[in-house]
Motif scaffolding. Structure first.
Motif, mmCIF file in Angstrom:
data_model
loop_
_atom_site.group_PDB
_atom_site.id
_atom_site.type_symbol
_atom_site.label_atom_id
_atom_site.label_comp_id
_atom_site.label_asym_id
_atom_site.label_seq_id
_atom_site.Cartn_x
_atom_site.Cartn_y
_atom_site.Cartn_z
ATOM 1 N N ASN A 72 45.609 -11.194 -20.625
ATOM 2 C CA ASN A 72 44.813 -11.672 -21.934
ATOM 3 C C ASN A 72 43.680 -12.514 -21.196
ATOM 4 O O ASN A 72 43.700 -13.069 -20.512
ATOM 5 N N TYR A 84 49.812 -14.524 -26.540
ATOM 6 C CA TYR A 84 50.532 -13.628 -25.975
ATOM 7 C C TYR A 84 49.995 -12.933 -24.759
ATOM 8 O O TYR A 84 48.987 -12.535 -24.823
ATOM 9 N N HIS A 86 50.229 -11.021 -20.639
ATOM 10 C CA HIS A 86 51.425 -10.456 -19.518
ATOM 11 C C HIS A 86 50.894 -10.830 -18.243
ATOM 12 O O HIS A 86 49.581 -11.123 -17.811
ATOM 13 N N ASP A 97 56.412 -11.093 -19.669
ATOM 14 C CA ASP A 97 55.664 -11.150 -20.814
ATOM 15 C C ASP A 97 55.646 -12.631 -21.382
ATOM 16 O O ASP A 97 56.848 -13.307 -21.460
ATOM 17 N N LEU A 232 59.711 -5.707 -31.559
ATOM 18 C CA LEU A 232 59.085 -6.317 -30.447
ATOM 19 C C LEU A 232 59.754 -6.045 -29.319
ATOM 20 O O LEU A 232 61.173 -5.821 -29.189
ATOM 21 N N GLU A 238 62.132 -2.977 -22.791
ATOM 22 C CA GLU A 238 60.991 -2.419 -23.014
ATOM 23 C C GLU A 238 59.836 -2.856 -21.909
ATOM 24 O O GLU A 238 58.712 -2.223 -21.906
ATOM 25 N N PRO A 245 51.900 -2.254 -19.613
ATOM 26 C CA PRO A 245 51.423 -2.513 -21.121
ATOM 27 C C PRO A 245 51.039 -1.246 -21.799
ATOM 28 O O PRO A 245 51.360 -1.202 -22.936
ATOM 29 N N LEU A 250 51.335 -1.694 -25.770
ATOM 30 C CA LEU A 250 50.807 -3.083 -25.667
ATOM 31 C C LEU A 250 49.351 -3.177 -25.167
ATOM 32 O O LEU A 250 49.060 -4.280 -24.621
ATOM 33 N N TRP A 252 46.974 -3.810 -26.300
ATOM 34 C CA TRP A 252 45.875 -4.716 -27.036
ATOM 35 C C TRP A 252 46.008 -6.306 -26.303
ATOM 36 O O TRP A 252 45.157 -7.160 -26.359
ATOM 37 N N VAL A 253 46.823 -6.239 -25.304
ATOM 38 C CA VAL A 253 47.083 -7.473 -24.593
ATOM 39 C C VAL A 253 46.220 -7.638 -23.189
ATOM 40 O O VAL A 253 46.441 -8.421 -22.578
#
Length: 353
Positions: A72, A84, A86, A97, A232, A238, A245, A250, A252-253
């Motif tokens: 991010n 948040y 990774h 994460d 989550l 997961e 990701p 995920l 968007w991260v």
């Protein structure tokens, strides 16, 4: 096994203690996981999450170190905010994460999962020999209380109005009875609330004050069912080796406009060729809970696998997260193989609750 500064309180309350990520932590209290779960959805609970790591990253080079390590983009936030993110391996899979608490211009509290603190510190460059950067593991010096639920802020205000007022995705230093607290508007339940880092020597005193305000103790069992209902991810289920990701939904991260971060090249290659599986939510017929590792079936053939499954206390049915082919869409009907018995499951949008 490491112990929380609150271990004595958990045992006095009759908690069932279990090993988790190298720590001995409360799974549930005598009221049971279902009651604790429902208390969080309807009122307010407090979790001891002291097993989470805290790496204190400081120095004029701290920002750049974190930017180069994590997916991010800290440029999208600023001091007083949380993010948040990774940490990837070279193959693009998720090492961990993480939540970053940006406390000041050159100070960040990096919050890894319990078993990954050393890996994250190593990825940042260890403790840092120069004056420009240090990453120090301060996990043992504090406890972390997660106060969660629709009534969380109202009830916490009786203990500390300042702590209860920290907005979502923000972080602030406050003082409570001459004790410094670091409070973040974060959590892992799908409900509103805050997480409070308190010096270890004051942890029991804060726990008692929170309990006296009508905030119910809850264990890791309820934390897991709550995060599953919220859709989550849990590291080791997961997210983890071989899981990117993009596969976990995920994306968007990941900030592609950053010039570099660890694992970017491998992840970009997967983005360009397309993922071979993706994480979906399954709502299962009946009350029987699906379990990790059970096969997901399409037209009688195994096409995926459950990563997390349980009984949903709010929906009163089985729910699961599972990796399935990328063309499986919302509303599709699949099945979960529960010990040789296929149980119908429908693909649904997350969160479940």
């Amino acid at each position: 096994m490491r112990s929380s500064p609150l271990e004595g309180r958990h045992r006095a309350l009759g908690a069932k203690m279990v090993p988790f990520g190298g720590w001995e932590m409360p799974l549930s209290y005598p009221s049971g996981t279902l009651a604790e779960h429902r208390s969080c959805r309807a009122g307010a609970v407090v979790f001891d999450v002291s097993h989470l790591g805290t790496l204190r990253a400081t120095g004029p080079d701290a920002y750049d170190r974190l930017q180069k390590a994590f997916t991010n983009d800290l440029a999208r936030i600023g001091p007083g905010r949380t993010q948040y993110t990774h940490l990837l391996d070279d193959d693009g899979s998720v090492v961990d994460d993480i939540i970053v608490w940006w406390l000041g211009d050159d100070r960040f509290d990096v919050m890894p999962n319990a078993s990954n603190t050393d890996r994250v510190r190593d990825a940042l460059g260890g403790s840092g020999a120069g004056a420009g950067f240090r990453a120090v593991d301060v996990t043992g010096s504090r406890a972390v209380l997660a106060v969660q639920g629709p009534e969380a802020r109202k009830r916490l205000a009786a203990v500390s109005p300042e702590a209860s007022a920290v907005p979502r995705n923000c972080v602030a230093a406050v003082e409570w009875e001459a004790t410094p607290l670091t409070v973040a508007g974060t959590g892992y339940t799908g409900e509103d609330g805050v997480e409070v880092a308190v010096p270890a020597e004051a942890a029991e005193r804060l726990w008692d004050a929170v309990a006296e305000a009508g905030i119910v103790p809850a264990g890791l069992g309820a934390r897991d069912t709550l995060r599953l209902e919220a859709g989550l991810p849990l590291h080791g289920h997961e997210l983890g080796p071989g899981i990117t990701p993009l596969q976990a939904g995920l994306g968007w991260v990941v900030r592609w406009d950053k010039p570099s971060f660890r694992g970017r090249e491998a992840l970009a290659a997967e983005r360009d060729r397309g993922i071979h599986r993706r994480l979906r939510g399954l709502r299962v017929e009946g009350r029987r809970p699906p379990r990790e590792g059970q096969a997901v079936l399409q037209d009688g053939e195994a096409v995926g696998e459950v990563t997390s499954g349980n009984f949903s206390p709010m929906l009163e049915t089985g729910i699961a997260l599972a990796f399935v082919p990328p063309d499986v869409d919302f509303g599709d009907e699949l099945a979960v193989d529960m010990r040789g018995t296929p149980i119908t499951a429908t693909v649904v949008k997350l969160p479940f609750v």
